[in-house]
Design a protein around this motif. Structure first.
Motif, PDB file in Angstrom:
ATOM      1  N   SER A   1      -5.875  -3.934  -0.833  1.00 50.91           N
ATOM      2  CA  SER A   1      -6.466  -3.817   0.494  1.00 50.91           C
ATOM      3  C   SER A   1      -6.719  -2.338   0.735  1.00 50.91           C
ATOM      4  N   LEU A   2      -7.921  -1.989   1.149  1.00 50.72           N
ATOM      5  CA  LEU A   2      -8.304  -0.584   1.218  1.00 50.72           C
ATOM      6  C   LEU A   2      -8.223   0.009   2.616  1.00 50.72           C
ATOM      7  N   ASP A   3      -8.191  -0.825   3.659  1.00 45.45           N
ATOM      8  CA  ASP A   3      -8.136  -0.326   5.026  1.00 45.45           C
ATOM      9  C   ASP A   3      -7.670  -1.448   5.941  1.00 45.45           C
ATOM     10  N   ALA A   4      -7.724  -1.210   7.253  1.00 47.10           N
ATOM     11  CA  ALA A   4      -7.219  -2.187   8.211  1.00 47.10           C
ATOM     12  C   ALA A   4      -8.044  -3.470   8.225  1.00 47.10           C
TER      13      ALA A   4
ATOM     14  N   GLU B   1      -3.787   0.616   7.946  1.00 46.79           N
ATOM     15  CA  GLU B   1      -4.979   1.418   7.652  1.00 46.79           C
ATOM     16  C   GLU B   1      -4.942   2.081   6.280  1.00 46.79           C
ATOM     17  N   PHE B   2      -3.822   1.938   5.561  1.00 49.66           N
ATOM     18  CA  PHE B   2      -3.703   2.553   4.245  1.00 49.66           C
ATOM     19  C   PHE B   2      -3.850   1.509   3.133  1.00 49.66           C
ATOM     20  N   PRO B   3      -4.277   1.928   1.932  1.00 46.93           N
ATOM     21  CA  PRO B   3      -4.362   0.989   0.803  1.00 46.93           C
ATOM     22  C   PRO B   3      -3.018   0.324   0.527  1.00 46.93           C
ATOM     23  N   TYR B   4      -3.083  -0.945   0.175  1.00 48.11           N
ATOM     24  CA  TYR B   4      -1.877  -1.738  -0.051  1.00 48.11           C
ATOM     25  C   TYR B   4      -2.098  -2.615  -1.284  1.00 48.11           C
TER      26      TYR B   4
ATOM     27  N   TYR C   1       0.570   1.919  -0.520  1.00 47.26           N
ATOM     28  CA  TYR C   1       1.821   1.205  -0.284  1.00 47.26           C
ATOM     29  C   TYR C   1       1.901  -0.046  -1.147  1.00 47.26           C
ATOM     30  N   LEU C   2       3.119  -0.475  -1.433  1.00 48.92           N
ATOM     31  CA  LEU C   2       3.366  -1.756  -2.091  1.00 48.92           C
ATOM     32  C   LEU C   2       4.798  -2.182  -1.785  1.00 48.92           C
ATOM     33  N   HIS C   3       5.110  -3.440  -2.060  1.00 47.23           N
ATOM     34  CA  HIS C   3       6.468  -3.955  -1.919  1.00 47.23           C
ATOM     35  C   HIS C   3       7.068  -4.231  -3.289  1.00 47.23           C
TER      36      HIS C   3
END
Length: 301
Positions: free
Chosen positions: A178-181, A196-199, A236-238
Motif C-alpha cells: 500500500s503506497l498511501d492512505a 499515509e505511509f507505504p505498508y 511499515y510492516l508487521h
C-alpha cells in the motif's frame, strides 16, 4: 509467512480496476462492484485521489494517476541467484492460470497457521475470500499493488525458456504494497500503522522454494516499488512475535520495532505482532535503488 496478513481483516466489498494493464480476472467473480474510498487521504499521496464515478462502477483517474498506473505496469525487479533467477512484477493482464496460482499460494500460506479447521474445507473458504479481496485491492492501483514473483531454476536459463524468452518460471512469492492512505487496507492489523505511509503485508514464499533468499529479494522489490512510485520513504510492516526468522531478516534489512501488541490481543484470537518500520534512503531521480545487503541464505518462513 513474512509480513503479517492484512488479508483476513478485509472488507468483502470488491472493486474493479479500469486500467487494462493491471487486472485480476476470474470467470466466477462478480462484475457489478463498487469501490468504497477512504473519507480522506494524505496530501502527500503520489497522485491526486481518484474521483468516484457518477455511475458508481469504479473510479476516474487523473492524468498523473494514469501515468503512475503505467509505471506500475512496467515495474520489474530481477535478481540472479547461483541456483536460479527471480523476477518480480505487479499483477498484470487477465490470466486464469496466474490468478489461480496466486490464490492457491496465499490460501496455502494462511492455512499453515490454522490447526482447528478441516484443511480442505478451510482452504476452499480461504480461496473464495482471497479471490474477492484481490479484486478489491486491484481497484486501488496505483495507490496499492499486488506483487508476484516468478522463479526459474538455473538449469532452465541455459536455453530451455524458448525463443520468445517470455517464460517466467513458476510463481514463487507474493506481497502487497500500500503506497498511501488511499491504498491502505481498510482494517490493518494492530498495532495500526500510519495510513499515509507505504505498508507491506500478505507476503509469502512458496513452501518448496523457501530458504533460498527469495523472501529477502521480495522485500527489496517492495521497497524498490515504493521508491519508484514516489511514495513516502518510511515503510511499515508487521511481524508476529513467534516468527523469529522473519524478525531477524527484517532487523538485518534495517527495520526497527515501533510498537508491539498488548498481551490482551490474545483475547481476540490473534497472535501478538511487532509493528516495524524502515527509513528508505533518498535517491536522485532516475538513479538505481539498492537496499541494505545481507545473506541471501537467510529467509523467513
Amino acid at each position: 509467512m513474512a509480513a503479517s496478513p492484512a488479508l483476513l481483516s478485509l472488507s468483502l466489498a470488491p472493486a474493479v480496476s479500469r486500467h487494462p494493464h493491471l487486472l485480476f480476472s476470474s470467470t466466477h467473480s462478480p462484475r457489478h462492484l463498487r469501490l468504497a474510498l477512504p473519507s480522506a487521504s494524505s496530501s502527500s499521496s503520489p497522485s491526486p485521489s481518484p474521483s468516484p464515478s457518477p455511475r458508481g462502477g469504479g473510479v476516474f483517474l487523473s492524468p498523473s494517476a494514469l501515468s503512475q498506473l503505467d509505471a506500475l505496469a512496467a515495474f520489474r525487479y530481477a535478481h540472479s541467484f547461483p541456483h536460479g533467477i527471480l523476477t518480480v512484477r505487479a499483477l498484470t493482464a487477465p490470466d486464469d492460470a496466474e490468478a489461480d496460482a496466486l490464490v492457491g499460494l496465499l490460501a496455502s500460506s494462511f492455512a499453515e497457521d490454522v490447526r482447528w479447521a478441516p484443511a480442505q474445507r478451510y482452504a476452499q473458504l480461504l480461496a473464495f475470500v482471497i479471490r474477492r479481496y484481490l479484486h478489491e485491492r486491484r481497484g486501488l492501483a496505483p495507490h496499492a499493488a499486488v506483487l508476484v514473483g516468478f522463479y526459474k531454476p538455473a538449469v532452465a536459463e541455459e536455453g530451455e525458456e524458448g525463443e520468445d524468452g517470455e517464460d517466467e518460471g513458476e510463481m514463487a512469492c507474493t506481497a502487497e504494497v500500500s503506497l498511501d492512505a488511499v491504498g491502505a487496507p481498510g482494517a490493518p492489523p494492530t498495532p495500526t500503522p500510519p495510513l499515509e505511509f507505504p505498508y507491506i503485508c500478505n507476503m509469502t514464499v512458496k513452501t518448496s522454494l523457501r530458504r533460498r533468499g527469495i523472501g529477502k529479494q521480495l522485500l527489496k522489490a517492495c521497497e524498490d516499488l515504493a521508491v519508484k512510485m514516489d511514495a513516502k520513504r518510511r515503510v511499515y510492516l508487521h511481524c508476529r512475535i513467534i516468527d523469529q526468522i522473519p524478525f531477524n531478516m527484517y532487523k538485518k534489512a534495517g527495520y526497527e520495532v515501533v510498537q508491539t501488541d498488548s498481551i490482551f490481543v490474545w483475547l481476540s484470537l490473534q497472535k501478538r505482532k511487532h509493528l516495524m518500520r524502515k527509513e528508505l534512503p533518498q535517491v536522485a531521480s532516475g538513479s538505481n535503488f539498492t537496499t541494505i545487503d545481507f545473506d541471501d541464505n537467510v529467509l523467513m518462513n
